[in-house]
Design an enzyme around this catalytic site. Structure first.
Site: not given
Length: 367
Positions: A163, A191, A217, A242, A266
């Site tokens: 992250k 991400d 991402e 995403d 998701k």
């Protein structure tokens, strides 16, 4: 076989350590568990993990929406009428995808149990021999992220997702520190969770191109498909969408602008397994590979995502890592050498600890 009762439980699951992304810090994970029971006593379990930054829902609002709007809709409905259920939910209330996912997942669990089949066989069969998972590292100082990366290598995982999404200079340091700490053959994914602007994203990517990053991402704010396309064209690296993708309409717009190479599906953004399959089909039509991601879900939604991942050949990766992050989960999941196992037991294949669910619930209703 119709639904006679819906119970809803609001639970906060303790994390082993804080989960830190660009837009928030989580010391525990608030989740909503649904329990649907049929006239013959068969029980299906579902889950919602809302995120106000992503799905536009809070824990409290999701509980109330399921209680007052969605649960009453499914009483006396047949669990196999999944198309009709989604139409009724969508006609009743706009958006609220994680709330709808909690109903959808429980319906699939019931369909599997009533037909004596694992969910993946109901939605496409086994398309993959195994499901690799990454380990995820929260936003921390570069040296701490590097230490965690070394530990992940020792634990036998094959890929790491980190992250980032704060200031570009520090993020470059984070990416380089982690890459230096792991073998070059090990997969590294980055991400930003919407944390950069367009110029910042291009700057970070250009300065980490030698770090063998598999993909970057969601570099910028959700919905800015034009800038996603600009970043992709300027950097010539793989870009994954995403937070930008909730619905088929979102994905169609992104495809038309050529704004990404991959899409992270998701269940909590899509509204459950049924609409997630539609996203995967649309992505496959466009030649866009997919991943099934997680909102840090318990074993219930984790296994729903795992069944989806197993059943669709266009889904090339998954992040079903939630159970690894909890001090105590609501059911047992099985991980081994960086793989997650999917049971051939009927439904989701999870044995939910119902006593624990009731014990941990701080919000509860029965419809």
């Amino acid at each position: 076989m119709n639904i006679k009762r819906v119970e809803v439980f609001g639970i906060r699951l303790a994390l082993k350590k804080p989960f830190i992304v660009s837009y928030d810090r989580y010391d525990d994970m608030p989740t909503i568990i649904t329990r649907l029971e049929t006239e013959n006593g068969t029980v299906g379990w579902g889950e919602a993990v809302p995120d106000q930054h992503v799905t536009g829902e809070t824990w409290e609002s999701t509980f109330q929406i399921i209680k007052h709007e969605l649960a009453p809709l499914v009483i006396n409905e047949n669990p196999f009428n999944i198309n009709l259920i989604h139409k009724k939910m969508n006609d009743k209330i706009k958006d609220v995808p994680s709330a709808k996912a909690a109903i959808d997942i429980a319906f699939y669990d019931l369909m599997g149990k009533l037909s004596n089949q694992p969910v993946y066989r109901l939605i496409g069969g086994r398309a993959h021999k195994k499901l690799d998972i990454p380990q995820v590292i929260s936003i921390l100082p570069p040296e701490e992220m590097a230490l965690q990366a070394k530990q992940i290598v020792e634990e036998g995982f094959n890929n790491i997702k980190i992250k980032v999404g704060t200031d570009p200079r520090t993020d470059i340091g984070r990416i380089r520190a982690v890459r230096d700490a792991i073998p070059n053959s090990m997969k590294l994914r980055v991400d930003a969770n919407q944390g950069w602007n367009t110029s910042g994203a291009i700057h970070v990517i250009e300065n980490t191109k030698d770090c063998n990053v598999e993909w970057y991402e969601q570099p910028i704010k959700a919905g800015n498909h034009e800038s996603m396309a600009e970043i992709r064209m300027a950097t010539h690296v793989n870009i994954m969408a995403d937070e930008s993708i909730h619905s088929a309409q979102d994905l169609l717009s992104l495809i038309q602008l050529r704004g990404a190479d991959l899409v992270n599906i998701k269940l909590m953004k899509a509204g459950g397994i049924y609409p997630a399959i539609a996203l995967a089909n649309l992505a496959e039509t466009a030649g866009m590979q997919c991943q099934v991601g997680s909102m840090v879900e318990s074993a219930i939604a984790t296994m729903a995502g795992a069944h989806l991942s197993l059943s669709q050949s266009i889904i090339k990766s998954n992040e079903m890592v939630g159970p690894l992050m909890f001090k105590e989960d609501l059911a047992e999941t099985h991980y081994h050498n960086g793989l997650i196992e999917v049971s051939d037991s009927p439904g989701l294949g999870v044995n939910v600890n119902e006593d624990l669910v009731r014990e941990k619930a701080v919000l509860y209703c029965s419809v």
